[in-house]
Design an enzyme around this catalytic site. Structure first.
Site, PDB file in Angstrom:
ATOM      1  N   LYS A  21      -6.260   2.711  10.695  1.00  0.00           N
ATOM      2  CA  LYS A  21      -6.485   1.963   9.447  1.00  0.00           C
ATOM      3  C   LYS A  21      -5.204   1.252   8.998  1.00  0.00           C
ATOM      4  CE  LYS A  21      -6.373   4.399   5.433  1.00  0.00           C
ATOM      5  NZ  LYS A  21      -5.418   3.949   4.410  1.00  0.00           N
ATOM      6  N   ASN A  22      -4.116   2.010   8.907  1.00  0.00           N
ATOM      7  CA  ASN A  22      -2.910   1.432   8.308  1.00  0.00           C
ATOM      8  C   ASN A  22      -2.243   0.404   9.212  1.00  0.00           C
ATOM      9  OD1 ASN A  22      -3.455   2.904   6.073  1.00  0.00           O
ATOM     10  ND2 ASN A  22      -2.007   4.546   6.517  1.00  0.00           N
ATOM     11  N   CYS A 114      -6.027   5.281  -3.058  1.00  0.00           N
ATOM     12  CA  CYS A 114      -6.315   6.677  -3.361  1.00  0.00           C
ATOM     13  C   CYS A 114      -5.653   7.131  -4.662  1.00  0.00           C
ATOM     14  CB  CYS A 114      -5.815   7.550  -2.226  1.00  0.00           C
ATOM     15  SG  CYS A 114      -6.920   7.549  -0.824  1.00  0.00           S
ATOM     16  N   ARG A 119       1.962   4.591  -7.674  1.00  0.00           N
ATOM     17  CA  ARG A 119       2.406   3.919  -6.438  1.00  0.00           C
ATOM     18  C   ARG A 119       3.067   2.603  -6.819  1.00  0.00           C
ATOM     19  NH1 ARG A 119      -2.219   4.805  -1.976  1.00  0.00           N
ATOM     20  NH2 ARG A 119      -0.544   4.294  -0.538  1.00  0.00           N
ATOM     21  N   ASP A 301       0.189  12.152   4.941  1.00  0.00           N
ATOM     22  CA  ASP A 301      -1.253  11.985   5.152  1.00  0.00           C
ATOM     23  C   ASP A 301      -1.894  13.198   5.825  1.00  0.00           C
ATOM     24  OD1 ASP A 301      -1.145   9.545   3.944  1.00  0.00           O
ATOM     25  OD2 ASP A 301      -1.071   8.395   5.796  1.00  0.00           O
ATOM     26  N   ARG A 393     -13.439   5.295   3.744  1.00  0.00           N
ATOM     27  CA  ARG A 393     -12.359   4.303   3.707  1.00  0.00           C
ATOM     28  C   ARG A 393     -11.509   4.381   4.968  1.00  0.00           C
ATOM     29  NH1 ARG A 393      -8.694   5.383  -0.709  1.00  0.00           N
ATOM     30  NH2 ARG A 393      -7.560   3.950   0.608  1.00  0.00           N
TER      31      ARG A 393
HETATM   32  N1  EPU Z   1       7.416   3.711  -3.463  1.00  0.00           N
HETATM   33  C1  EPU Z   1       8.140   3.286  -4.562  1.00  0.00           C
HETATM   34  N2  EPU Z   1       8.265   1.931  -4.760  1.00  0.00           N
HETATM   35  C2  EPU Z   1       7.730   1.023  -3.912  1.00  0.00           C
HETATM   36  C3  EPU Z   1       7.002   1.468  -2.795  1.00  0.00           C
HETATM   37  C4  EPU Z   1       6.864   2.835  -2.598  1.00  0.00           C
HETATM   38  O1  EPU Z   1       8.625   4.082  -5.360  1.00  0.00           O
HETATM   39  O2  EPU Z   1       7.912  -0.186  -4.146  1.00  0.00           O
HETATM   40  C5  EPU Z   1       7.255   5.163  -3.243  1.00  0.00           C
HETATM   41  C6  EPU Z   1       5.806   5.579  -3.392  1.00  0.00           C
HETATM   42  O3  EPU Z   1       5.474   5.810  -4.739  1.00  0.00           O
HETATM   43  C7  EPU Z   1       5.767   6.841  -2.562  1.00  0.00           C
HETATM   44  C8  EPU Z   1       6.746   6.546  -1.437  1.00  0.00           C
HETATM   45  O4  EPU Z   1       7.561   5.465  -1.891  1.00  0.00           O
HETATM   46  O5  EPU Z   1       6.258   7.906  -3.303  1.00  0.00           O
HETATM   47  C9  EPU Z   1       6.096   6.181  -0.112  1.00  0.00           C
HETATM   48  O6  EPU Z   1       5.258   5.080  -0.277  1.00  0.00           O
HETATM   49  P1  EPU Z   1       5.055   3.963   0.845  1.00  0.00           P
HETATM   50  O7  EPU Z   1       5.360   2.649   0.232  1.00  0.00           O
HETATM   51  O8  EPU Z   1       5.751   4.342   2.089  1.00  0.00           O
HETATM   52  O9  EPU Z   1       3.499   4.083   1.059  1.00  0.00           O
HETATM   53  P2  EPU Z   1       2.453   2.909   1.132  1.00  0.00           P
HETATM   54  O10 EPU Z   1       2.987   1.796   1.962  1.00  0.00           O
HETATM   55  O11 EPU Z   1       1.911   2.620  -0.186  1.00  0.00           O
HETATM   56  C10 EPU Z   1       1.408   3.809   3.357  1.00  0.00           C
HETATM   57  C11 EPU Z   1       0.039   4.214   3.809  1.00  0.00           C
HETATM   58  C12 EPU Z   1      -0.333   5.544   3.159  1.00  0.00           C
HETATM   59  C13 EPU Z   1       0.713   6.595   3.524  1.00  0.00           C
HETATM   60  C14 EPU Z   1       2.108   6.118   3.108  1.00  0.00           C
HETATM   61  C15 EPU Z   1       3.214   7.047   3.525  1.00  0.00           C
HETATM   62  C16 EPU Z   1      -0.974   2.041   4.109  1.00  0.00           C
HETATM   63  C17 EPU Z   1      -2.007   1.059   3.678  1.00  0.00           C
HETATM   64  N3  EPU Z   1      -0.905   3.180   3.418  1.00  0.00           N
HETATM   65  O12 EPU Z   1       1.305   3.640   1.959  1.00  0.00           O
HETATM   66  O13 EPU Z   1      -1.584   5.907   3.703  1.00  0.00           O
HETATM   67  O14 EPU Z   1       0.419   7.796   2.851  1.00  0.00           O
HETATM   68  O15 EPU Z   1       2.362   4.828   3.710  1.00  0.00           O
HETATM   69  O16 EPU Z   1       3.224   7.239   4.887  1.00  0.00           O
HETATM   70  O17 EPU Z   1      -0.271   1.801   5.081  1.00  0.00           O
HETATM   71  C18 EPU Z   1      -3.689   6.908   3.745  1.00  0.00           C
HETATM   72  O18 EPU Z   1      -3.862   6.361   4.845  1.00  0.00           O
HETATM   73  O19 EPU Z   1      -4.474   7.768   3.279  1.00  0.00           O
HETATM   74  C19 EPU Z   1      -2.519   6.552   2.940  1.00  0.00           C
HETATM   75  C20 EPU Z   1      -2.410   6.853   1.656  1.00  0.00           C
END
Ligand code: EPU
Length: 412
Positions: A21-22, A114, A119, A301, A393
């Site tokens: 997915k990601n 989620c 976030r 995850d 999802r």
């Molecule tokens: N964060 C910040 N500021 C930002 C961005 C992130 O503080 O501008 C914090 C977030 O709040 C969190 C941490 O950094 O505490 C990690 O967030 P990250 O940005 O790495 O996550 P994401 O890109 O929003 C992706 C996956 C998630 C997975 C995370 C961590 C996608 C679409 N989603 O999310 O997947 O948990 O990386 O590996 O790529 C899932 O598949 O169920 C899922 C939630």
């Protein structure tokens, strides 16, 4: 919709893993960078991906799916992401960098996803500002305007989404950029590889420091979405929880080595180049202490899934969630309805494993939902897991695939 599960059945058989997915979401986001076709094979048919496709279509792109192959063509006719779709998935944020890079503007409603805690997008936005883009963050809506210009930028945290967005902004920026403290998750690396295929100039692929020299235009590409490491690990966990014996094929074992290590010391596990086999005969004496962290360490995850494994083990497990603030409480509460002994304090769960019994529980997020299903598969008797829409999802036909390896599960 809910899943009705008759637990206590030993899973046995073979599961072929589909595309991640990601990874698919990041590649679809990057498809905006070119006027040529982007052809993605192994694209999973899950609701997050169909919503991302709908988002691109509503903004003017032509997207067709034939089986597992998705082809994106055309150009954007609007740089305003429609709220009705953008707020359905966090992945919608992944059009930010590519749209600014190619069209020099975007209006993006705060993405959904989620319910796992705040976030924020501060890293995405401060990175774009460092590239000279004007950013207006009005809470529910983010607007960006300007031509990205190469710069040096260090992410304060190795965010997956921010790395992907900034990389997409840099590949068409004017001049050279150096991004440091980048995420190195396999899905990020796949994006780097597709961008190079499109003509991007990137050095340091797979490392936390990326040097990018902007080019004037990118061309099309044909790329295969990498196997979903979390899906592979989920099925292995389902086998572990039911003391089953399964083979998970079409996967990249090196992408979920941190999870396999946990299983290897407790069950009979054999790892091949694209297959992992598990034979679980006895409940382990807990899973020790697990701490979630960016790749290659233990993935957040998999945290809810391990929480369920811990709950039905025979010993003590401590789980520290370091990435998302609300990713423990909901499942801890649901599992306690099944008799689990779990306490949560300051993002640390302490679990004393025991035999679980059936109950009616409710999924609040994708991975949490998968975790509850695993607990229900392990529990004796008939459980109901509500909130199937969260699980759809990210998992293709979860009930059907579990049924194919001996689970008694129906959608009601
Ligand atoms: N964060 C910040 N500021 C930002 C961005 C992130 O503080 O501008 C914090 C977030 O709040 C969190 C941490 O950094 O505490 C990690 O967030 P990250 O940005 O790495 O996550 P994401 O890109 O929003 C992706 C996956 C998630 C997975 C995370 C961590 C996608 C679409 N989603 O999310 O997947 O948990 O990386 O590996 O790529 C899932 O598949 O169920 C899922 C939630």
């Amino acid at each position: 919709m809910a899943y009705l599960i008759n637990g206590g059945k030993r899973l046995k058989g073979e599961i072929a893993v589909y595309g991640a997915k990601n990874c698919a979401l990041a590649l679809l986001g990057a498809s905006v960078l070119t006027n040529d076709d982007i052809v993605l094979h192994n694209c999973p048919d899950i609701s997050d991906v169909s919503n991302m496709i709908l988002l691109l279509q509503m903004m003017g792109m032509t997207v067709r799916r034939i089986g597992d192959t998705v082809t994106v063509s055309g150009t954007l006719t609007s740089t305003c992401a429609p709220k009705s779709v953008a707020t359905l998935l966090r992945g919608s944020a992944l059009i930010l960098g590519s749209t600014v890079a190619k069209y020099h503007q975007i209006a993006l409603p705060l993405p959904g996803g989620c319910a796992i805690g705040a976030r924020p997008m501060d890293i995405h936005l401060s990175g774009l500002k460092a590239l000279g883009v004007e950013v207006l963050d009005a809470g529910e809506m983010v607007s960006c305007k300007g031509v990205p210009v190469g710069a040096e930028y260090k992410l304060r945290f190795a965010s997956v989404g921010a790395t992907e967005n900034l990389l997409c902004a840099c590949v068409l920026a004017k001049g050279e950029s150096i991004l440091s403290n980048c995420a190195t998750e396999p899905e990020v690396v796949a994006l780097e590889q597709m961008l190079v295929q499109m003509g991007a100039k990137i050095e340091g692929i797979g490392s936390p420091i990326l040097k990018i020299v902007g080019v004037d235009r990118l061309h099309g590409a044909e790329f295969t979405v990498i196997p979903d490491r979390i899906v592979a690990a989920t099925y292995l966990a389902a086998a572990a929880a039911t003391l089953g014996e399964i083979a998970v094929t079409n996967c990249c074992p090196q992408h979920f080595a941190a999870f396999s290590e946990l299983l290897c010391s407790r069950f009979s596990v054999r790892i091949f180049s694209d297959t992992v086999c598990i034979n679980a005969v006895k409940n382990p004496d807990g899973y020790g202490t697990i701490t979630t962290a960016p790749y290659p360490l233990f993935p957040t995850d998999m945290q809810s899934i391990v929480l369920s494994l811990a709950a039905c083990s025979d010993g003590k497990t401590v789980i520290c969630e370091n990435l998302f603030e609300n990713r423990l409480e909901h499942n801890a509460l649901q599992l306690s309805k099944m008799g689990a002994q779990v306490t949560v304090k300051d993002n640390i769960a302490t679990v004393f494993g025991r035999k679980l019994y059936s109950a009616s529980v409710c999924a609040a997020d994708l991975r949490g939902g998968a975790g509850l299903i695993i607990a229900a598969l392990a529990a004796e008797g008939q459980s109901v897991v509500d909130g199937v829409e969260h699980i759809n999802r990210g998992y293709v036909d979860f009930a059907g695939m579990l049924d194919s390896i001996g689970a008694e599960i129906t959608v009601v």
